[in-house]
Design a protein around this motif. Structure first.
Motif, PDB file in Angstrom:
ATOM      1  N   UNK A 155       0.857  -1.253   0.061  1.00 11.49           N
ATOM      2  CA  UNK A 155       0.031  -0.145   0.144  1.00 11.49           C
ATOM      3  C   UNK A 155       0.859   1.191  -0.027  1.00 11.49           C
ATOM      4  N   UNK A 156       1.930   1.103   0.791  1.00  9.46           N
ATOM      5  CA  UNK A 156       3.046   2.320   0.739  1.00  9.46           C
ATOM      6  C   UNK A 156       3.997   2.404  -0.252  1.00  9.46           C
ATOM      7  N   UNK A 157       4.105   1.422  -1.169  1.00  7.20           N
ATOM      8  CA  UNK A 157       4.875   1.154  -1.988  1.00  7.20           C
ATOM      9  C   UNK A 157       6.439   0.848  -1.556  1.00  7.20           C
ATOM     10  N   UNK A 158       6.371   0.277  -0.400  1.00  9.81           N
ATOM     11  CA  UNK A 158       7.799   0.000   0.342  1.00  9.81           C
ATOM     12  C   UNK A 158       8.237  -1.400   0.078  1.00  9.81           C
ATOM     13  N   UNK A 159       9.473  -1.626  -0.006  1.00  5.28           N
ATOM     14  CA  UNK A 159       9.998  -2.801  -0.107  1.00  5.28           C
ATOM     15  C   UNK A 159      10.053  -3.404   1.281  1.00  5.28           C
ATOM     16  N   UNK A 160       9.695  -4.531   1.536  1.00  7.66           N
ATOM     17  CA  UNK A 160       9.459  -5.295   2.914  1.00  7.66           C
ATOM     18  C   UNK A 160      10.722  -5.033   3.649  1.00  7.66           C
ATOM     19  N   UNK A 161      11.705  -5.181   3.311  1.00  7.36           N
ATOM     20  CA  UNK A 161      13.019  -5.080   3.930  1.00  7.36           C
ATOM     21  C   UNK A 161      13.314  -3.610   4.602  1.00  7.36           C
ATOM     22  N   UNK A 162      12.459  -2.670   3.939  1.00 11.35           N
ATOM     23  CA  UNK A 162      12.725  -1.248   4.279  1.00 11.35           C
ATOM     24  C   UNK A 162      11.568  -0.873   5.412  1.00 11.35           C
ATOM     25  N   UNK A 163      10.882  -1.831   5.825  1.00 13.08           N
ATOM     26  CA  UNK A 163       9.726  -1.645   6.585  1.00 13.08           C
ATOM     27  C   UNK A 163      10.023  -2.241   8.183  1.00 13.08           C
ATOM     28  N   UNK A 164       9.515  -1.737   9.185  1.00  7.75           N
ATOM     29  CA  UNK A 164      10.209  -2.116  10.526  1.00  7.75           C
ATOM     30  C   UNK A 164       8.744  -2.303  11.245  1.00  7.75           C
ATOM     31  N   UNK A 165       8.538  -3.507  11.904  1.00 13.73           N
ATOM     32  CA  UNK A 165       7.264  -3.958  12.692  1.00 13.73           C
ATOM     33  C   UNK A 165       7.439  -3.821  14.182  1.00 13.73           C
ATOM     34  N   UNK A 166       6.478  -3.334  14.913  1.00  8.41           N
ATOM     35  CA  UNK A 166       6.563  -2.987  16.177  1.00  8.41           C
ATOM     36  C   UNK A 166       5.355  -3.867  16.808  1.00  8.41           C
ATOM     37  N   UNK A 167       5.912  -4.993  17.400  1.00 13.92           N
ATOM     38  CA  UNK A 167       5.008  -6.076  17.891  1.00 13.92           C
ATOM     39  C   UNK A 167       5.202  -6.334  19.424  1.00 13.92           C
ATOM     40  N   UNK A 168       4.078  -6.908  20.153  1.00 12.39           N
ATOM     41  CA  UNK A 168       4.231  -7.448  21.413  1.00 12.39           C
ATOM     42  C   UNK A 168       3.909  -8.980  21.439  1.00 12.39           C
ATOM     43  N   UNK A 169       3.481  -9.470  20.358  1.00 12.14           N
ATOM     44  CA  UNK A 169       3.076 -10.940  20.528  1.00 12.14           C
ATOM     45  C   UNK A 169       3.840 -12.050  19.599  1.00 12.14           C
ATOM     46  N   UNK A 170       3.899 -13.236  20.105  1.00 11.76           N
ATOM     47  CA  UNK A 170       4.707 -13.890  19.155  1.00 11.76           C
ATOM     48  C   UNK A 170       4.162 -14.149  17.576  1.00 11.76           C
ATOM     49  N   UNK A 171       2.850 -14.236  17.677  1.00  8.66           N
ATOM     50  CA  UNK A 171       2.164 -14.305  16.334  1.00  8.66           C
ATOM     51  C   UNK A 171       2.576 -13.214  15.500  1.00  8.66           C
TER      52      UNK A 171
END
Length: 216
Positions: free
Chosen positions: A154-170
């Motif tokens: 959606x944002x036209x971003x390479x997945x490797x250039x995105x960062x995820x902030x998570x608190x769960x194992x899934x």
């Protein structure tokens, strides 16, 4: 590296809804033959879709009727409408992202209706307008990586250039499968399972701008 996109989980990362939701879940399950503490419920169910919660609850001995998921959502939404707070420090993080001009969004296993309630209560509604990706709406949930990949496309971003902030194992596992670096938020210090799937653990939202290498 400064990322091109920051993808936040919702519950437990943006809004402090997990204890409220799990208290409602514990009360509901007790009516269906399964007695759990709130801590046990969070250990079993945090980060899962409601389909996954129902399956695990049945495996643990709950006798759930047809239509249970809809009933459970009703209990959960009623509890959340009583009030929910943003995660401490997350508003300042979003302010820093806005100042840096760095795009961000939310990708959640929860429903849009749930986000309407929690974002409305915490003042986050406008900040995530047009930047919400719900497993309910898209038909795919973590740990499947597709929810995060849809957000990146959606944002036209390479997945490797995105960062995820998570608190769960899934969620951390979904990030790993998507090829996205993940920062695992573990304010109580219980981040070992997140670290097992290559999440970098942090315990205070005040540390996140530095981890993302945002300019001062």
């Amino acid at each position: 590296m400064i990322p091109d996109l920051v993808i936040f989980d919702c519950d437990g990362v943006l809004v402090d809804s997990e204890p409220i939701s799990n208290r409602a879940l514990v009360a509901n399950l007790s009516r269906h033959g399964l007695s759990l503490s709130v801590d046990a419920a969070m250990n079993h169910f945090i980060g899962g879709s409601m389909d996954t919660v129902a399956r695990k609850a049945r495996d643990l001995g709950a006798i759930l009727p047809d239509g249970w998921i809809e009933d459970m959502y009703g209990d959960m939404y009623a509890a959340l409408r009583q009030g929910v707070e943003p995660i401490p420090g997350v508003i300042a993080v979003l302010d820093r992202l806005d100042s840096a001009g760095l795009p961000y969004c939310v990708a959640s296993n929860g429903s849009d209706e749930k986000m309407d309630i929690t974002f409305g209560a915490t003042g986050l509604m406008d900040r995530f307008a047009g930047k919400r990706f719900s497993a309910h709406a898209l038909g795919v949930s973590k740990p499947d990586p597709e929810l995060f990949l849809i957000a990146a496309r959606h944002f036209g971003v390479d997945p490797a250039r995105a960062v995820v902030i998570e608190d769960s194992l899934s969620g951390a596992l979904a990030a790993q499968r998507a090829g996205m670096p993940c920062f695992g938020y573990a304010p109580e210090g219980h981040g070992a399972t997140l670290a097992d799937v290559e999440a970098r653990i942090f315990t205070d939202m005040a540390d996140l701008p530095g981890l993302l290498r945002l300019p001062d």
